[in-house]
Design a protein around this motif. Sequence first.
Motif, short mmCIF file in Angstrom:
data_model
loop_
_atom_site.label_atom_id
_atom_site.label_comp_id
_atom_site.label_asym_id
_atom_site.label_seq_id
_atom_site.Cartn_x
_atom_site.Cartn_y
_atom_site.Cartn_z
N UNK A 117 -9.14 22.69 29.15
CA UNK A 117 -8.12 23.09 28.18
C UNK A 117 -6.83 22.30 28.34
N UNK A 118 -6.31 22.09 29.58
CA UNK A 118 -5.07 21.30 29.67
C UNK A 118 -5.21 19.88 29.16
N UNK A 140 -10.90 26.10 43.69
CA UNK A 140 -11.87 26.56 42.70
C UNK A 140 -11.21 26.66 41.34
N UNK A 141 -11.97 26.29 40.31
CA UNK A 141 -11.52 26.41 38.92
C UNK A 141 -12.31 27.50 38.19
N UNK A 142 -11.81 27.86 37.02
CA UNK A 142 -12.56 28.69 36.08
C UNK A 142 -13.25 27.77 35.06
N UNK A 143 -13.82 28.36 34.00
CA UNK A 143 -14.65 27.59 33.09
C UNK A 143 -13.95 26.47 32.36
N UNK A 144 -12.67 26.64 32.01
CA UNK A 144 -11.95 25.58 31.30
C UNK A 144 -10.91 24.90 32.17
N UNK A 200 -1.20 25.93 31.65
CA UNK A 200 -1.81 26.13 32.96
C UNK A 200 -2.83 25.02 33.18
N UNK A 201 -2.73 24.36 34.30
CA UNK A 201 -3.58 23.19 34.55
C UNK A 201 -4.12 23.28 35.98
#
Length: 456
Positions: free
Chosen positions: A74-75, A235-239, A337-338
């Motif tokens: 997303x970012x 860790x990241x989320x889906x986007x 948010x990135x």
Amino acid sequence: MKVFGSSGTRGVAGEQLTAEFVLRVAKAAGTVWDTDRAAIARDTRTTGEQFANAADAGLTAVGVDADRLGVLPTPAAVRYAEVEEIPAVVVTASHNPPEYNGIKLVGADGVELPVAELERVEDCLLGETFDEAGWAEVGESTRIDGARDDYVDELVAGVDREAVADADLTVALDPGHGAGALTSPEFFRRIGCDVVTVNGNADGHFPGRDPEPVPENLDDLGRLVRATDADVGIAHDGDADRAIFFDEHGEYIEGDASLAALAAKALEPGDATVAAVNVSQRLVDVCDDVGADLELTPIGATNIITRIQELQAADHRVPIAGEGNGGIFFPDFRLVRDGAFIGAKFLELLATTGATASAVVEPYTAYENVRRNLSYDAESELSAMLGAAEQYAEDADVEASTVDGYRLDYGDAWVLVRPSGTEPKVRIYAEARDAARAADLADAVEGELRAAIGDD
């Protein structure tokens, strides 16, 4: 708003969210936007291409050309929108389970649409007042290559690469099969880190773990940190708009603790920061120590973004803002948010202090958090639970804040009850210095809510 919640619109694919609905949302957005061109991006979900195609059909049906960006964090999509000065449709359900998908709408300024603009799109959608184009005026679609590379290039230029590289850090990375799998490993290597990964392939089935970066989904990352002697886990989320951390021992770091540590580094006296109503006392303490103002909003990125913009318009400096779920804004870089940039700022903190990850967050670990989610199947159950929450708040011996749900502050602890803006759940948050105290507060509220729906 009936359609757009605190962070776009989401639902189970094929049920609440269908290709037809996505097409209509895109037609409404294309009608409201004063543009002849818009971008479309998506995360890795199995329904992403289908819904991106639907968004393409909706935009072109109202005469808007579509830049097809493919799978992007997303970012990265937000960056493209800002640079190209065109709005964007982002097909993503962020941290929600694999069966979900959703839509985020981004303005030509590279910022998620504010509430007022979302309401205009929603009115057009519900009223079906679409500006249909004639056969000779329909839009065209163009595949755009290079958006991921340009995004990574900008990230590299935006951080203190020399300091991070000199620290010789090993990063254990879990992109969670999401869009960040295509960008974050390269980025962290380019700023001088050794990178090891788990769940590092882009896969919309999310075979290794669910997209939400919460402790119960991140056991593999903890093991990877320990097995590789990494300095930090990310860790990241889906986007990939969030970053959650593990310390050098492979232990989970509370998102509120990492936010507090980053805020302590970024804030100066007289600055302002913005957080949601479920803000931890950790950030309150940092603001008190620094002499910075803390502004609270309803939960959700849209609300935080709006308040940041209002403060900036009034000439307040807002160097950092966000929530304790790993979604942190650094507005001087970009108002989004990135997850990759958040991760890099944490690495900068390690590099410039010479401290370990556990030492950096140690001053902010004195609080214990409890979070409960109560699912419901019908609006009547939601109404009953919220009614019980209201009565519980009225009967409490402290005054409730109703910025978003019901928050009760007891001095030594607090508890918050609110409906989710993205899932059919009522969320309960509690925090105290003592784990038993936090659990007791959450238990008491949960008992009242379960009783209200006959689930004793």
